[in-house]
Scaffold this motif. Structure first.
Motif, PDB file in Angstrom:
ATOM      1  N   ARG A 301       0.791  -1.081  -0.162  1.00 39.42           N
ATOM      2  CA  ARG A 301       0.002   0.082  -0.174  1.00 39.42           C
ATOM      3  C   ARG A 301       0.826   1.237   0.030  1.00 39.42           C
ATOM      4  NH1 ARG A 301      -2.995  -3.633   2.901  1.00 39.42           N
ATOM      5  NH2 ARG A 301      -5.112  -3.769   2.804  1.00 39.42           N
ATOM      6  N   GLU A 302       2.237   1.156   0.377  1.00 42.60           N
ATOM      7  CA  GLU A 302       3.080   2.379   0.468  1.00 42.60           C
ATOM      8  C   GLU A 302       3.669   2.623  -0.833  1.00 42.60           C
ATOM      9  OE1 GLU A 302       5.788   1.479   3.553  1.00 42.60           O
ATOM     10  OE2 GLU A 302       4.430   1.386   5.065  1.00 42.60           O
ATOM     11  N   ASP A 670      -3.776 -10.628   2.068  1.00 41.61           N
ATOM     12  CA  ASP A 670      -2.451 -10.268   1.714  1.00 41.61           C
ATOM     13  C   ASP A 670      -1.818 -10.878   0.508  1.00 41.61           C
ATOM     14  OD1 ASP A 670      -2.388  -8.279   3.681  1.00 41.61           O
ATOM     15  OD2 ASP A 670      -1.374  -9.731   5.413  1.00 41.61           O
ATOM     16  N   LEU A 673      -3.197  -9.397  -2.640  1.00 41.88           N
ATOM     17  CA  LEU A 673      -2.805  -8.058  -3.013  1.00 41.88           C
ATOM     18  C   LEU A 673      -1.393  -8.308  -3.576  1.00 41.88           C
ATOM     19  CD1 LEU A 673      -3.791  -6.151   0.182  1.00 41.88           C
ATOM     20  CD2 LEU A 673      -5.224  -6.380  -2.147  1.00 41.88           C
ATOM     21  N   TYR A 723     -13.053  -4.535   1.644  1.00 43.69           N
ATOM     22  CA  TYR A 723     -13.263  -3.262   1.388  1.00 43.69           C
ATOM     23  C   TYR A 723     -14.547  -2.772   2.307  1.00 43.69           C
ATOM     24  CZ  TYR A 723     -14.212   1.519   0.467  1.00 43.69           C
ATOM     25  OH  TYR A 723     -14.708   2.765   0.181  1.00 43.69           O
ATOM     26  N   ASP A 729     -10.078   2.179   3.737  1.00 42.24           N
ATOM     27  CA  ASP A 729      -8.890   1.692   2.915  1.00 42.24           C
ATOM     28  C   ASP A 729      -9.131   1.582   1.540  1.00 42.24           C
ATOM     29  OD1 ASP A 729      -6.639   0.175   1.741  1.00 42.24           O
ATOM     30  OD2 ASP A 729      -6.747  -1.315   3.305  1.00 42.24           O
ATOM     31  N   TYR A 731      -7.059   1.817  -1.144  1.00 46.45           N
ATOM     32  CA  TYR A 731      -6.406   1.186  -1.957  1.00 46.45           C
ATOM     33  C   TYR A 731      -7.228  -0.315  -2.225  1.00 46.45           C
ATOM     34  CZ  TYR A 731      -2.399  -1.928  -3.603  1.00 46.45           C
ATOM     35  OH  TYR A 731      -1.364  -2.464  -4.215  1.00 46.45           O
ATOM     36  N   LEU A 732      -7.990  -0.869  -1.381  1.00 42.97           N
ATOM     37  CA  LEU A 732      -8.404  -2.151  -1.685  1.00 42.97           C
ATOM     38  C   LEU A 732      -9.724  -1.794  -2.644  1.00 42.97           C
ATOM     39  CD1 LEU A 732      -9.331  -3.392   2.043  1.00 42.97           C
ATOM     40  CD2 LEU A 732      -7.719  -4.368   0.321  1.00 42.97           C
ATOM     41  N   LYS A 734      -9.456   0.545  -5.009  1.00 40.66           N
ATOM     42  CA  LYS A 734      -8.709   0.465  -6.223  1.00 40.66           C
ATOM     43  C   LYS A 734      -8.539  -0.972  -6.787  1.00 40.66           C
ATOM     44  CE  LYS A 734      -5.945   3.421  -4.825  1.00 40.66           C
ATOM     45  NZ  LYS A 734      -4.803   4.548  -4.817  1.00 40.66           N
ATOM     46  N   VAL A 735      -7.952  -1.635  -6.094  1.00 38.42           N
ATOM     47  CA  VAL A 735      -7.686  -2.954  -6.398  1.00 38.42           C
ATOM     48  C   VAL A 735      -8.750  -3.799  -6.838  1.00 38.42           C
ATOM     49  CG1 VAL A 735      -6.617  -5.228  -5.823  1.00 38.42           C
ATOM     50  CG2 VAL A 735      -5.529  -3.218  -4.642  1.00 38.42           C
ATOM     51  N   ASP A 791     -12.824  11.005   0.023  1.00 37.83           N
ATOM     52  CA  ASP A 791     -11.283  10.776   0.581  1.00 37.83           C
ATOM     53  C   ASP A 791     -10.960  12.016   0.984  1.00 37.83           C
ATOM     54  OD1 ASP A 791      -8.755   9.289   0.247  1.00 37.83           O
ATOM     55  OD2 ASP A 791      -8.248  11.262  -1.051  1.00 37.83           O
TER      56      ASP A 791
END
Length: 897
Positions: A301-302, A670, A673, A723, A729, A731-732, A734-735, A791
């Motif tokens: 995520r970073e 995990d 991802l 999500y 989150d 990021y989740l 978007k994935v 956001d």
């Protein structure tokens, strides 16, 4: 559970024997070659900032690249060094070139073909190691090539210095640096693979591009490879010349290409590349450097934050890069330098409109798809850096799905009287290149309506009805269920009538009339099953397809009027249940693994409970809990019929989550991802890794990273489920949404659903066969929804809908094909319709008031069935089995929650 343990011991012992023999056979192609790396001279270990770098003394190629924080882990296949110390096997540190004297013919040069010890050069404080590579390159190369490993601001950089040593201009038409990281899974258990191996994903975005190298378990440290001077990520070429055997345990290696024109003019001729192919001309004596930078990141995520720290462009597309034409997309661009130019190719494919900046200063652009097909946005910054963002413009989702269903139920509808294999009526496999139905194939299942490659088309046709039911299509599909699915694909002798055959088509010429089989097809392979092999009911992966068919028919018969009339809804739900139970009873070995589309079993259980079929529900829940307990006992419960797979994670997560095995659910997430990236490229964004199924379900059969094969749609299910439990989150989201829209990205303009898209730059097009696409569409059908979130930096965002903000008021109009699910993240409100469609949602964040608008009634939908999760206040409507039963009118019905 006991059964699983007994099987586990047997499989473990068998695996030891098989792996030992397989390992010897696997390397036989290269093990007899002479060793050329002079490993007896030893390795040199160098402290390189955050890395411990190991180099082979003779070649100065990389023998190990370990984070200082994790010295026992190696990003490279250093554990294979002794078997891979042969000519033509690439290592990190090699370089490939295709050059010519201006006007001459291209010649290839590589440091890997004929290795000789390189000539070390002087080092310094920042230059850790250096070598003149002339000894390991052919004598006629008109370039001097030197390689440097150096530290720049504490980061490891690998740089190649090229000098034109001739008296003529030299054109470099191809320059590639092999990306050799440890993705060889051969001989590894799942525990070993997750601990020792990596996968890598390319963002082929020119100067803004990069390579993600991630550990299989999804935890850090992970690696980013970034471009430095002149190392634009222009193309990503598979290194097919490397003899390391490519197979289900090894996807193969690729090289990062800064120039690719020489390949585009020859091997890739006629294929539109991701980026415009380039070459560079060096004048006599001219020097040019090409460099890449290695950077660690602790968490996947970073990655955007690390890119920002490394002063690389960070671009984020909402809802992603597969963009329906009716969606108001957004592109956020964050880079210190100003944007000086934006180019779109093809011209007019999409429009970009500047809309100010975010709170943090990122540029905001509204994006609108204008023309169906692939589109490239080139962003040029003031410092001359060029970044490309890759879109796939599709029709509005409702049109895509309508066309998909029409194609399946017309072009692929098979109703040939007297078919000797009793496949009529059905939706059969299709060859899009030949524009014909596939009634024969050397792989029995392709023409046999079962396994993923044969069931994919009829599964897709039935799942389409869940999203967008059509009366005429359902008339055909009811015939298929009654006449073909129940009586031929599933029905077997005796009390095994719920078993699912591996194939209806088979090869047994001595028992069939002359002329039954095409003489031009090679039936001399293991895949041409005879009748006994085709009738085998022991492959559990076939059962979810059938269970899903019954479940969809149940849902339509239960919640719509007049769409499904052949059987009562109770019959369909019972068949779904019995098929689910039969999987465990009749196919127990593979049932210990997670199944693709296994989410359907959870949906069936929930509906059994809702309908108060208590005995069936208890029986199914017990069976599934035994499976989940088995997975809970494993470190990485992602086994399948393949050594490694991205198939089982979907079901493993869903049942682990259902039974409260949160730790195992998170481990599963995990891992997903780790192989499902987020990047500004429609082909790789949300693309769950698959690389062998073109062998089993494709027309162009080869080991190759598949673009949005069924893994994208299926793995999006657990990601978006998680999500909704963790709406902070982004990021989740978007994935998951990348995988969700990826699952319909390859459907053609006229509605054909292909197995997947080919990633090799020599191809870059869809596969010609329908194959196993239906499994991916299952992921879209059960998971498609509109997501609304706010956001802190980007403001209100909508995925699967268009968002209008007026003051504090938020209005979202869904754009999904079904328009039947909405998640409002600030309220953790999950709204789903068993029947009916949402027209819009209005939200006042100050009061928390939500108002939904339901579309007018139609012939088959007089009533909407609304389910609400996240609010307890009662609505003034009758409740039926947990859903509000809302009478629809000839005009929009508004309901305030």
């Amino acid at each position: 559970m006991i059964t699983f343990l007994k099987q586990g011991i047997f499989v473990f012992l068998l695996t030891l024997v098989v792996q030992t023999a397989a390992a010897q056979d696997y390397w036989s192609r290269i093990s007899g070659r002479p060793s050329v790396l002079a490993l007896e001279e030893g390795l040199e270990t160098i402290d390189a900032g955050h890395f411990r770098l190991k180099l082979v003394r003779s070649s100065q190629t990389v023998a190990g690249l370990s984070p200082v924080s994790h010295p026992d882990f190696d990003f490279t296949p250093g554990d294979r060094l002794k078997v891979r110390d042969k000519d033509s096997l690439f290592h990190l540190g090699d370089i490939n070139l295709r050059v010519r004297i201006s006007g001459g013919i291209w010649k290839d040069y590589t440091t890997a073909s004929h290795r000789t010890a390189v000539k070390p050069l002087q080092t310094s404080a920042n230059i850790l190691a250096a070598a003149d590579l002339a000894p390991t390159l052919p004598d006629d190369i008109p370039l001097s090539v030197k390689r440097y490993y150096e530290l720049r601001q504490g980061a490891l950089v690998m740089r190649f210095e090229l000098t034109n040593t001739s008296a003529s201009d030299i054109e470099i038409g191809a320059l590639g640096v092999p990306m050799i990281f440890n993705n060889i899974l051969e001989g590894k258990s799942l525990d070993e693979a997750h601990a020792q191996n990596v996968f890598f994903d390319p963002y082929i975005g020119k100067d803004g591009g990069y390579l993600e190298v991630k550990r299989l378990h999804g935890k850090g440290p992970n690696l980013l490879v970034l471009p430095q001077e002149h190392m634009a990520f222009e193309a990503y070429r598979p290194l097919l010349e490397d003899p390391t055997p490519r197979s289900i345990v090894f996807e193969g290696f690729h090289e990062w290409m800064a120039h690719s024109k020489a390949y585009a003019d020859k091997e890739w001729e006629g294929v539109t590349q991701w980026n415009t192919p380039t070459s560079i001309t060096l004048r006599p004596g001219e020097v040019r450097n090409y460099a890449i930078r290695f950077v660690l990141t602790d968490a996947i995520r970073e990655i955007p934050e690390v890119l920002k720290q490394e002063e690389r462009p960070v671009t984020i597309g909402i809802p992603g890069y597969v963009l329906p034409m009716d969606v108001d997309g957004q592109l956020f661009v964050d880079y210190p330098e100003a944007i000086s130019d934006i180019r779109i190719s093809p011209a007019g494919a999409l429009s970009l409109e500047a809309k100010g900046t975010t709170v943090s200063g990122a540029e905001i652009y509204n994006v609108k798809g204008m023309r169906w097909g692939k589109a490239r946005v080139t962003i040029v910054y003031a410092d001359s850096l060029e970044q490309t963002v890759h879109y796939n413009i599709i029709k509005p989702e409702a049109e895509v799905i309508r066309d998909f269903g029409h194609f399946l139920l017309t072009e692929q509808w098979f109703d040939e009287k007297g078919d000797p294999f009793h496949r009529n009526p059905s939706v059969i496999s299709y060859d899009y290149e030949e524009k014909r139905q596939v009634t024969q194939d050397s792989r029995a299942w392709i023409a046999g309506l079962s396994d993923e490659g044969g069931a994919g088309s009829w599964l897709g046709a039935i799942m389409k009805q869940l999203v967008q039911p059509d009366k005429e299509e359902l008339i055909k599909l009811q015939r298929f269920v009654d006449e073909t699915l129940w009586s031929n694909i599933q029905h077997s002798e005796g009390d095994q009538k719920y078993g699912v055959k591996k194939s209806v088509f088979y090869y047994e010429p001595e028992k069939m009339p002359a002329g039954t089989y095409d003489k031009d097809i090679n039936y001399g392979t293991w895949a041409a099953w005879d009748k006994k092999g085709a009738d085998d009911i022991g492959r559990s992966y076939n059962y979810p397809h059938v269970a899903a068919a019954y479940w969809v028919m149940y849902r339509l018969a239960r919640y719509r009027e007049g769409l499904v009339t052949n059987r009562p809804w109770e019959w369909y739900l019972e068949q779904a249940y019995r098929t689910s139970v039969a999987m465990q009873e009749l196919a127990p070995y593979y049932a210990q693994f997670g199944q693709m589309e296994g989410t359907v079993f959870l949906n069936i259980l929930k509906d059994l409970k809702r309908e108060e079929f208590s005995t069936m529900a208890a029986g199914l829940e017990q069976i599934m809990k035994e499976r989940a307990l088995h997975w809970k006992s494993l470190n990485y419960p992602f086994g399948s019929e393949m050594p490694w797979d991205s198939t089982g994670q979907e079901e493993v997560y869903m049942w682990s989550d259902y039974f409260g095995f949160d730790e195992k659910a998170l481990i599963t997430l995990d891992a997903i991802l780790a192989y499902m990236p987020v990047m500004p490229h429609w082909a790789y964004n949300g693309n769950a890794r698959r690389y062998w199924d073109f062998l089993y379900g494709g027309k162009l059969s080869r080991i190759e990273r598949q673009i949005h094969h069924y893994g994208s749609g299926l793995n999006a299910i657990p990601v978006l489920t998680h999500y909704r439990k963790n709406p902070e989150d982004l990021y989740l989201l978007k994935v998951g949404y990348g995988g969700l829209l990826g699952s319909i990205s390859n459907i053609t303009e006229d509605g054909f659903g292909p197995a997947a898209f080919h990633s090799f730059p020599s191809t870059l097009k869809i596969d010609g066969l329908s194959g196993d696409y239906g499994s991916g569409f299952f992921g879209y059908a059960v998971n498609s929804a509109t997501y609304i979130t706010k956001d802190t930096d980007k403001g209100w965002l909508a995925f699967g809908g268009n968002c209008e903000v007026t003051g504090e008021h938020v209005r979202v109009k869904p754009t999904t094909a079904g328009k039947n699910r909405i998640y409002l993240a600030p309220e953790k409100l999950w709204l789903t319709l068993d029947a009916g469609t949402f027209e819009q949602l209005d939200y006042d964040p100050r009061s928390g008031v939500v108002e939904i608008s339901l579309a007018a009634r139609d012939e088959y939908t007089p009533v909407a069935y609304l389910n609400i999760e996240g609010r307890t206040k009662k609505l003034p409507f009758k409740s039926e089995k947990g859903a509000y039963k809302i009478p629809l009118k000839k005009k929009t019905v508004r309901v305030k929650l």
